[in-house]
Design an enzyme around this catalytic site. Structure first.
Site, mmCIF file in Angstrom:
data_model
loop_
_atom_site.group_PDB
_atom_site.id
_atom_site.type_symbol
_atom_site.label_atom_id
_atom_site.label_comp_id
_atom_site.label_asym_id
_atom_site.label_seq_id
_atom_site.Cartn_x
_atom_site.Cartn_y
_atom_site.Cartn_z
ATOM 1 N N GLY A 1 -10.872 -1.240 5.343
ATOM 2 C CA GLY A 1 -11.729 -2.402 5.534
ATOM 3 C C GLY A 1 -11.521 -3.119 6.855
ATOM 4 N N HIS A 2 -10.604 -2.648 7.697
ATOM 5 C CA HIS A 2 -10.259 -3.368 8.940
ATOM 6 C C HIS A 2 -10.102 -2.394 10.099
ATOM 7 C CE1 HIS A 2 -7.940 -6.091 11.639
ATOM 8 N NE2 HIS A 2 -8.568 -7.034 10.969
ATOM 9 N N PHE A 3 -10.986 -1.952 10.714
ATOM 10 C CA PHE A 3 -12.425 -1.969 10.487
ATOM 11 C C PHE A 3 -12.842 -0.512 10.321
ATOM 12 C CE2 PHE A 3 -11.319 -5.586 13.173
ATOM 13 C CZ PHE A 3 -11.846 -6.638 12.454
#
Length: 142
Positions: free
Chosen positions: A49-51
């Protein structure tokens, strides 16, 4: 030089996967300093999720890895074995570069002040000799 592998680190720190952010301690002196590494792989949970399009290790996790390195120095002192080092503060933190999959993140924390259960460490994270983050970290032994 005193080395610690993952099993020896787990004997000192209460952290476990996925939150144990140190793979190896290259050298340390109880109560004075610790230097170690985090080998950053594409399979780290936080990269999902990052990124997703440009995976970057979150700065807060770099600071946490530095704090864990300092905790090895503090908690390896005989009188602190079995205790936990808690964050008391983060001062003068600067991020100076990205940490991405494939990087070998060097983590160095030197204890600069300690009085009773409270102490301060100067922490520096680098990749290939280039500083990517530095901060002054305050801890409390509990």
């Amino acid at each position: 030089m005193k080395h610690l592998g993952i099993k020896e680190i787990e004997e000192i720190l209460p952290h476990r996967h996925p939150f144990l952010l140190i793979d190896y301690i290259e050298d340390y002196e109880p109560g004075e300093f610790a230097a170690g590494y985090k080998c950053v792989t594409f399979h780290e949970d936080f990269f999902r999720g990052h990124f997703p399009q440009e995976p970057v290790m979150p700065g807060v996790l770099i600071v946490e890895a530095l704090a864990q390195t300092g905790a090895v120095a503090i908690l390896s002192k005989e009188e602190n074995r079995g205790k936990t080092a808690y964050f008391g503060g983060i001062k003068s933190c600067r991020f100076r570069g990205k940490v991405v999959p494939g990087d070998k993140l060097k983590l160095e924390t030197k204890i600069i002040k300690c009085k009773g259960p409270v102490g301060v460490g100067h922490a520096v994270a680098s990749v290939d000799g280039k500083v990517v983050a530095d901060a002054e970290l305050t801890f409390m032994i509990g």
